[in-house]
Design an enzyme around this catalytic site. Structure first.
Site, PDB file in Angstrom:
ATOM      1  N   HIS A 131       0.837  -1.193   0.000  1.00  0.00           N
ATOM      2  CA  HIS A 131       0.000   0.000   0.000  1.00  0.00           C
ATOM      3  C   HIS A 131       0.875   1.248   0.000  1.00  0.00           C
ATOM      4  O   HIS A 131       0.948   1.953  -0.993  1.00  0.00           O
ATOM      5  CB  HIS A 131      -0.951  -0.017   1.206  1.00  0.00           C
ATOM      6  CG  HIS A 131      -1.823   1.187   1.299  1.00  0.00           C
ATOM      7  ND1 HIS A 131      -1.937   1.920   2.458  1.00  0.00           N
ATOM      8  CD2 HIS A 131      -2.612   1.796   0.388  1.00  0.00           C
ATOM      9  CE1 HIS A 131      -2.767   2.933   2.245  1.00  0.00           C
ATOM     10  NE2 HIS A 131      -3.193   2.875   1.005  1.00  0.00           N
ATOM     11  N   CYS A 155      -0.066   0.336   9.709  1.00  0.00           N
ATOM     12  CA  CYS A 155      -0.220   1.703   9.215  1.00  0.00           C
ATOM     13  C   CYS A 155      -1.642   1.980   8.726  1.00  0.00           C
ATOM     14  O   CYS A 155      -2.236   2.994   9.075  1.00  0.00           O
ATOM     15  CB  CYS A 155       0.775   1.979   8.094  1.00  0.00           C
ATOM     16  SG  CYS A 155       2.497   1.923   8.634  1.00  0.00           S
ATOM     17  N   HIS A 156      -2.177   1.081   7.903  1.00  0.00           N
ATOM     18  CA  HIS A 156      -3.503   1.321   7.332  1.00  0.00           C
ATOM     19  C   HIS A 156      -4.398   0.090   7.358  1.00  0.00           C
ATOM     20  O   HIS A 156      -5.442   0.074   6.715  1.00  0.00           O
ATOM     21  CB  HIS A 156      -3.369   1.852   5.896  1.00  0.00           C
ATOM     22  CG  HIS A 156      -2.591   3.122   5.837  1.00  0.00           C
ATOM     23  ND1 HIS A 156      -1.265   3.155   5.479  1.00  0.00           N
ATOM     24  CD2 HIS A 156      -2.933   4.399   6.137  1.00  0.00           C
ATOM     25  CE1 HIS A 156      -0.821   4.403   5.545  1.00  0.00           C
ATOM     26  NE2 HIS A 156      -1.813   5.177   5.934  1.00  0.00           N
ATOM     27  N   GLY A 157      -3.981  -0.969   8.055  1.00  0.00           N
ATOM     28  CA  GLY A 157      -4.855  -2.105   8.291  1.00  0.00           C
ATOM     29  C   GLY A 157      -4.942  -3.158   7.211  1.00  0.00           C
ATOM     30  O   GLY A 157      -5.961  -3.828   7.096  1.00  0.00           O
TER      31      GLY A 157
END
Length: 191
Positions: A131, A155-157
């Site tokens: 990502h 960080c963003h799952g």
């Protein structure tokens, strides 16, 4: 000198450069040769300075001893200044990864496509989330492995399964599998 008939004698022809290599031809050939040597002496250092240095060549490949990795464990190594995850899958993890319909995945790949023949239990991936480049958790003992038992990017799952395939979250593709070879049954060389 000219004879009485008005034609040039051989001695006079040589003096005026009418026969054989003239002095002007020799100077032209010498100048072109000197320019060629000068050009080569300028270009060779420029070209050779573009070659990778020894320290860069040393980092272009990494050897990892996998003999101490127990089934279900993973280790982290460094490959080209980025984390490299090497995981020894259990029979249960291999079966679970094989049971997933690859066509239903965002980035469809089977476990066989992500491992080497004869070494289905060894998964080698770059430890960089696809990502935004964070380092996922799950390689070290006690780290969160995500909903699918593989890796979890805090960080963003993004959630990856035991085969390093993206299953949930914003990551667009699976964890990258770098070029690697088994140099023996217990050593891999990435790069």
């Amino acid at each position: 000198m000219a004879d009485t008939t008005g034609t040039a004698t051989p001695e006079a022809a040589v003096e005026h450069g009418e026969d054989g290599v003239r002095r002007r031809d020799f100077i032209n050939i010498a100048a072109i040769g000197a320019a060629g040597v000068g050009g080569a002496s300028v270009l060779l250092p420029l070209i050779s300075q573009m070659a990778p240095s020894e320290d860069v060549l040393a980092e272009s490949s990494t050897e990892v001893d996998i003999s101490a990795i127990e089934p279900g464990q993973a280790i982290k190594a460094i490959f080209r200044k980025q984390p490299l995850f090497v995981r020894r899958l259990t029979e249960k993890e291999i079966a679970e990864a094989g049971a997933v319909n690859a066509g239903s995945l965002r980035d469809p790949q089977t476990l066989e496509e992500r491992t080497k023949e004869g070494h289905r239990d060894i998964l080698v991936t770059m430890g960089v989330c696809t990502h935004l480049g964070c380092v996922p958790l799950g390689a070290a003992e006690g780290e969160v492995k995500g909903e699918f038992g593989g890796y979890f990017c805090p960080c963003h799952g993004s959630h990856y399964d035991t085969a390093g395939r993206i299953r949930k979250g914003p990551a667009p593709t699976n964890l990258e599998v770098p070029e690697y070879v088994f140099t023996s049954d217990t050593v891999i060389q990435a790069g």
